[in-house]
Design a protein around this motif. Sequence first.
Motif, mmCIF file in Angstrom:
data_model
loop_
_atom_site.group_PDB
_atom_site.id
_atom_site.type_symbol
_atom_site.label_atom_id
_atom_site.label_comp_id
_atom_site.label_asym_id
_atom_site.label_seq_id
_atom_site.Cartn_x
_atom_site.Cartn_y
_atom_site.Cartn_z
ATOM 1 N N THR A 17 48.383 31.612 45.197
ATOM 2 C CA THR A 17 47.273 32.467 45.737
ATOM 3 C C THR A 17 46.764 32.229 47.552
ATOM 4 O OG1 THR A 17 46.046 32.305 43.694
ATOM 5 C CG2 THR A 17 44.601 33.101 45.445
ATOM 6 N N GLU A 18 46.703 33.273 48.325
ATOM 7 C CA GLU A 18 46.373 33.249 49.502
ATOM 8 C C GLU A 18 45.122 33.315 49.813
ATOM 9 O OE1 GLU A 18 48.764 36.412 51.218
ATOM 10 O OE2 GLU A 18 50.503 35.970 50.000
ATOM 11 N N LYS A 19 44.459 32.989 51.239
ATOM 12 C CA LYS A 19 43.314 32.812 51.603
ATOM 13 C C LYS A 19 42.812 34.283 51.776
ATOM 14 C CE LYS A 19 43.383 27.976 52.930
ATOM 15 N NZ LYS A 19 43.156 26.999 53.820
ATOM 16 N N ARG A 20 42.539 34.983 51.134
ATOM 17 C CA ARG A 20 42.169 36.540 51.410
ATOM 18 C C ARG A 20 41.511 37.073 50.539
ATOM 19 N NH1 ARG A 20 45.598 40.163 48.900
ATOM 20 N NH2 ARG A 20 47.825 39.496 48.142
ATOM 21 N N ASP A 21 41.059 38.215 50.851
ATOM 22 C CA ASP A 21 40.541 39.202 49.606
ATOM 23 C C ASP A 21 41.400 39.772 48.777
ATOM 24 O OD1 ASP A 21 38.130 38.632 51.027
ATOM 25 O OD2 ASP A 21 37.691 40.511 51.843
ATOM 26 N N TYR A 22 41.135 39.767 47.497
ATOM 27 C CA TYR A 22 42.149 40.664 46.496
ATOM 28 C C TYR A 22 41.174 41.718 45.970
ATOM 29 C CZ TYR A 22 45.584 36.824 46.864
ATOM 30 O OH TYR A 22 46.626 36.222 46.896
ATOM 31 N N ALA A 23 41.885 42.605 45.244
ATOM 32 C CA ALA A 23 41.292 43.711 44.521
ATOM 33 C C ALA A 23 41.045 43.337 43.094
ATOM 34 C CB ALA A 23 42.113 44.991 44.511
ATOM 35 N N TYR A 24 39.984 43.232 42.604
ATOM 36 C CA TYR A 24 39.722 42.861 41.347
ATOM 37 C C TYR A 24 38.958 43.840 40.328
ATOM 38 C CZ TYR A 24 38.316 39.480 37.835
ATOM 39 O OH TYR A 24 38.318 38.711 36.806
ATOM 40 N N PHE A 25 39.494 43.891 39.279
ATOM 41 C CA PHE A 25 39.053 44.926 38.268
ATOM 42 C C PHE A 25 37.986 44.694 37.564
ATOM 43 C CE2 PHE A 25 39.267 47.293 34.086
ATOM 44 C CZ PHE A 25 39.168 48.469 34.375
ATOM 45 N N ASP A 26 36.989 45.392 37.425
ATOM 46 C CA ASP A 26 35.700 45.060 36.799
ATOM 47 C C ASP A 26 35.736 45.952 35.332
ATOM 48 O OD1 ASP A 26 32.342 44.079 37.104
ATOM 49 O OD2 ASP A 26 32.828 45.918 35.839
ATOM 50 N N ALA A 27 35.826 45.494 34.449
ATOM 51 C CA ALA A 27 35.938 45.903 33.107
ATOM 52 C C ALA A 27 34.628 46.901 32.669
ATOM 53 C CB ALA A 27 36.304 44.978 31.769
ATOM 54 N N GLN A 28 33.297 46.214 32.851
ATOM 55 C CA GLN A 28 32.161 46.914 32.418
ATOM 56 C C GLN A 28 32.109 48.303 33.256
ATOM 57 O OE1 GLN A 28 29.575 46.252 30.525
ATOM 58 N NE2 GLN A 28 29.915 44.244 30.107
ATOM 59 N N ALA A 29 32.448 48.383 34.528
ATOM 60 C CA ALA A 29 32.117 49.414 35.300
ATOM 61 C C ALA A 29 33.580 50.147 35.663
ATOM 62 C CB ALA A 29 31.717 49.242 36.620
ATOM 63 N N ARG A 30 34.589 49.687 34.834
ATOM 64 C CA ARG A 30 36.121 50.471 35.031
ATOM 65 C C ARG A 30 36.331 50.735 36.350
ATOM 66 N NH1 ARG A 30 33.441 49.881 29.802
ATOM 67 N NH2 ARG A 30 34.443 51.604 28.120
ATOM 68 N N VAL A 31 35.970 49.614 37.251
ATOM 69 C CA VAL A 31 36.277 49.985 38.877
ATOM 70 C C VAL A 31 36.853 48.822 39.246
ATOM 71 C CG1 VAL A 31 34.197 51.687 39.128
ATOM 72 C CG2 VAL A 31 34.055 49.270 39.694
ATOM 73 N N THR A 32 37.635 49.102 40.532
ATOM 74 C CA THR A 32 38.440 47.807 41.250
ATOM 75 C C THR A 32 37.546 47.759 42.340
ATOM 76 O OG1 THR A 32 40.268 48.426 40.178
ATOM 77 C CG2 THR A 32 40.288 47.192 42.085
ATOM 78 N N GLU A 33 37.093 46.630 42.620
ATOM 79 C CA GLU A 33 36.292 46.558 44.221
ATOM 80 C C GLU A 33 37.096 45.094 44.734
ATOM 81 O OE1 GLU A 33 33.892 48.044 45.523
ATOM 82 O OE2 GLU A 33 33.499 49.559 43.948
ATOM 83 N N PRO A 34 36.843 44.881 45.968
ATOM 84 C CA PRO A 34 37.391 43.720 46.443
ATOM 85 C C PRO A 34 36.689 42.315 46.065
ATOM 86 C CG PRO A 34 36.703 44.895 48.364
ATOM 87 C CD PRO A 34 36.234 45.698 47.053
ATOM 88 N N ILE A 35 37.309 41.243 45.708
ATOM 89 C CA ILE A 35 36.659 40.022 45.566
ATOM 90 C C ILE A 35 37.065 39.098 46.915
ATOM 91 C CG2 ILE A 35 38.469 38.920 44.166
ATOM 92 C CD1 ILE A 35 36.262 37.849 42.369
ATOM 93 N N HIS A 36 35.766 38.662 47.504
ATOM 94 C CA HIS A 36 36.276 37.883 48.848
ATOM 95 C C HIS A 36 36.471 36.601 48.598
ATOM 96 C CE1 HIS A 36 34.816 41.841 50.566
ATOM 97 N NE2 HIS A 36 33.891 41.867 49.726
ATOM 98 N N TYR A 37 37.416 36.126 49.474
ATOM 99 C CA TYR A 37 37.588 34.692 49.710
ATOM 100 C C TYR A 37 36.602 34.107 50.695
ATOM 101 C CZ TYR A 37 39.862 30.278 51.667
ATOM 102 O OH TYR A 37 39.930 29.099 52.085
ATOM 103 N N LYS A 38 35.733 33.249 50.011
ATOM 104 C CA LYS A 38 34.873 32.742 50.558
ATOM 105 C C LYS A 38 34.883 31.255 51.374
ATOM 106 C CE LYS A 38 31.582 35.861 50.185
ATOM 107 N NZ LYS A 38 30.427 36.482 50.776
ATOM 108 N N GLY A 39 36.169 30.563 51.050
ATOM 109 C CA GLY A 39 36.428 29.286 51.517
ATOM 110 C C GLY A 39 37.115 28.391 50.360
ATOM 111 N N THR A 40 37.375 27.023 51.032
ATOM 112 C CA THR A 40 38.199 26.152 50.199
ATOM 113 C C THR A 40 37.251 24.982 49.640
ATOM 114 O OG1 THR A 40 40.124 26.589 51.305
ATOM 115 C CG2 THR A 40 40.171 24.708 50.002
ATOM 116 N N GLN A 41 37.010 24.603 48.419
ATOM 117 C CA GLN A 41 36.133 23.784 47.981
ATOM 118 C C GLN A 41 36.745 22.762 47.392
ATOM 119 O OE1 GLN A 41 32.987 25.304 45.754
ATOM 120 N NE2 GLN A 41 32.359 26.859 47.582
#
Lengths: 335, 44
Positions: free
Chosen positions: A151-175
């Motif tokens: 996995t890279e340190k970047r935003d990914y497109a993530y599918f939301d099953a409730q809304a049936r839409v794809t929205e970005p999921i943002h990389y917010k840092g390493t922990q």
Amino acid sequence: MRRKACLVLLAFAVFCAALSPLLRWYAFPRLVKVPADRYQTMVLEAAPATLIDYGTMRAEKVPKITIVQTLKGNVEASEKIEKNDGDSSRDVVVWDGLSYVQGPDGKLVSRIPERYIFDAHSQEPVHARGESVDGDPVEREGIEFKWPFLTEKRDYAYFDAQARVTEPIHYKGTQRFRGLDVYYFEQTIPWTEVPLPKTLPVKGITPQSIAGTGTTRWYTTVRKFWVEPVTGAPVYGEEIHREELRGGTLLGDRDKVTAFSGHVKMREDYIEDTVDLVKSQRVLVLLMTSYLPWGLLVLAALLLALALWLEARSRRPGDPAPATDRDPEPQPANA
Amino acid sequence: MRALIAAAIGLAAALALVLTVTAIGAPTGETSPEPLLTTVPEHP
């Protein structure tokens, strides 16, 4: 003899040097994949939570809501898709999933089945017959449940099953999470109108009967994932989830009523189990991407050095000349 | 010349090994007989 040893060492050195990049850039993308027969369960809890009583259509505080999520690899379905795909080298995984939500009394709140089809190596979605959420055909874009290997340190497109839409999921840092370096991702789905679940907890109330009153279901969530980057597996997840019913004659004089509200978190024993599993799988992936390629390169260098050293020793001027098979020169005979 | 042949043998062996292993691949296994859960499991 030394010459032969040099040549053998040279052959092994080239073998190791060639194997190193081949493992990393040829074998790894082809061999490391999500197994088609994976079976996995997960338990998430929201305690406390707010839940609608469909009998009175009023929101109530409840001590706990439990979500049981099962993902089951369907091997027969994946083989069928691979056969129909025409590209026999493509590895497809079919996950039949069920999110079963139950209230504090153990009774059903909702059940959402889904079928998720994706490439076993890249986790890219594969579009084939049967891809669905709660019985509705969907065409996913982006990932769901799992991130790609490395996995890279970047935003990914993530599918939301409730809304049936794809929205970005943002990389917010390493922990740091339970001994692992993980990437933290966050996605916000704003208030969106979503379909009512096909299965509702009260007999006689169906999505059609609710829709007939003009009442609609709305949903918003903040989704949080802590992802181990080598395997791409989430080791922990949370969701701040809210649902409302809005409008229509069903709500009387109210504009809206909360259908569900809660901060959903993974149950502790499942966190421990997931972290243990990811730690073991991480070593296998690192073996292909790091340990073996670098180890083989070092070994190749050592073998080559040894071969050169042996060759140099065999040519040292002080050493006796190597024996030849040639016959000795004829000497003049003295009569 | 002998060194070149030895290097070629090493290279060919590496290629053959990787191509064979990737061609065989990993076994696909079978669909689990376990059900999609509708009860809360006590432990993972």
